[in-house]
Design a protein around this motif. Structure first.
Motif, PDB file in Angstrom:
ATOM      1  N   GLU A 144     -32.359  71.576  44.956  1.00 50.18           N
ATOM      2  CA  GLU A 144     -30.954  71.658  44.517  1.00 50.18           C
ATOM      3  C   GLU A 144     -30.130  70.474  45.007  1.00 50.18           C
ATOM      4  O   GLU A 144     -28.922  70.420  44.781  1.00 50.18           O
ATOM      5  N   SER A 147     -26.248  68.872  50.222  1.00 49.42           N
ATOM      6  CA  SER A 147     -24.892  69.411  50.133  1.00 49.42           C
ATOM      7  C   SER A 147     -24.186  69.226  51.475  1.00 49.42           C
ATOM      8  O   SER A 147     -24.819  69.131  52.516  1.00 49.42           O
ATOM      9  N   TYR A 149     -21.546  70.370  54.435  1.00 51.77           N
ATOM     10  CA  TYR A 149     -20.896  71.506  55.082  1.00 51.77           C
ATOM     11  C   TYR A 149     -20.059  70.975  56.234  1.00 51.77           C
ATOM     12  O   TYR A 149     -20.321  69.905  56.768  1.00 51.77           O
ATOM     13  N   GLY A 160     -28.746  70.326  54.120  1.00 52.79           N
ATOM     14  CA  GLY A 160     -27.382  70.364  54.620  1.00 52.79           C
ATOM     15  C   GLY A 160     -27.015  69.088  55.360  1.00 52.79           C
ATOM     16  O   GLY A 160     -27.747  68.633  56.227  1.00 52.79           O
ATOM     17  N   ASN A 172     -18.887  63.583  50.904  1.00 53.00           N
ATOM     18  CA  ASN A 172     -19.302  64.029  49.575  1.00 53.00           C
ATOM     19  C   ASN A 172     -19.733  62.849  48.698  1.00 53.00           C
ATOM     20  O   ASN A 172     -20.675  62.971  47.914  1.00 53.00           O
ATOM     21  N   VAL A 175     -23.222  61.811  49.778  1.00 53.21           N
ATOM     22  CA  VAL A 175     -24.161  62.841  49.308  1.00 53.21           C
ATOM     23  C   VAL A 175     -24.370  62.715  47.803  1.00 53.21           C
ATOM     24  O   VAL A 175     -25.506  62.790  47.309  1.00 53.21           O
ATOM     25  N   LYS A 176     -23.305  62.504  47.060  1.00 54.02           N
ATOM     26  CA  LYS A 176     -23.423  62.353  45.610  1.00 54.02           C
ATOM     27  C   LYS A 176     -24.275  61.134  45.268  1.00 54.02           C
ATOM     28  O   LYS A 176     -25.121  61.191  44.366  1.00 54.02           O
ATOM     29  N   ASN A 179     -27.885  61.973  46.058  1.00 54.39           N
ATOM     30  CA  ASN A 179     -28.389  62.902  45.046  1.00 54.39           C
ATOM     31  C   ASN A 179     -28.664  62.175  43.721  1.00 54.39           C
ATOM     32  O   ASN A 179     -29.631  62.494  43.015  1.00 54.39           O
TER      33      ASN A 179
END
Length: 193
Positions: A144, A147, A149, A160, A172, A175-176, A179
């Motif tokens: 997935e 992400s 936190y 995480g 973020n 992380v994006k 990903n």
């Protein structure tokens, strides 16, 4: 009424024109002289960054035709076997685009990331360049994706990434970008590259 004197107009205009032409020529020469060394330094920095995110690679081979927003390379060992991929992606942070280089081993494990460009707030979002944040990505890519936190929250079981204090938007963005690199990796490995 004073008589119009062309010398008062033409002499300063010609002088300014000559000065502008000389400055333009000097800038053109400076650009020509520095263009090569600047490009060489950029190439060396990119190679060093590739080596940092996938240290087991002996060489890198660019993969053509894979998209505008990514710059993937095959990472090869000394025998020419693929040991992973290095992929450059970007995402929008608080202060603009955050450009990230991600090294992914053939088994889908992130070997490392480095932030190539960012214009985030010093002392907050700019901390995305610190090893303590970057090292969190060194794990198998979850199905997935990664992400974010916040501190004090329960960490996800897989993937995480703890947000930097007061820099969740930048966290973020990184992380994006990682990903996105993972998606490119999946596409490359399904295609047999």
């Amino acid at each position: 009424m004073k008589k119009f004197n062309w010398k008062e107009i033409i002499r300063p205009a010609v002088t300014l024109t000559v000065i502008c032409l000389l400055i333009t020529a000097a800038l053109a020469v400076t650009d020509n002289v520095t263009k090569g060394p600047i490009a060489e330094l950029a190439t060396q920095k990119e190679l060093a960054s590739r080596q940092q995110v996938l240290p087991q690679a002996a060489s890198f081979e660019e993969i053509e035709g894979t998209g505008e927003n990514t710059a993937p390379c095959k990472a090869l060992d000394s025998a020419g076997n693929v040991v992973g991929y290095v992929i450059v992606t970007s995402a929008n942070g608080e202060g603009g685009s955050v450009k990230v280089m991600t090294g992914i081993q053939t088994d889908g494990t992130v070997a490392g990331i480095t932030v190539l460009e960012q214009s985030e707030t010093v002392g907050l979002g700019a901390n995305c360049e610190k090893e303590s944040f970057r090292s969190q990505f060194e794990q198998k890519i979850p199905d997935e994706g990664f992400s974010v936190y916040k501190a004090g929250q329960t960490a996800p079981e897989n993937g995480g990434i703890e947000a930097m204090t007061s820099a969740t938007i930048t966290s973020n963005a990184v992380v994006k970008a990682v990903n996105s690199a993972a998606e490119v990796f999946r596409t490359l490995t399904k295609g047999g590259n």
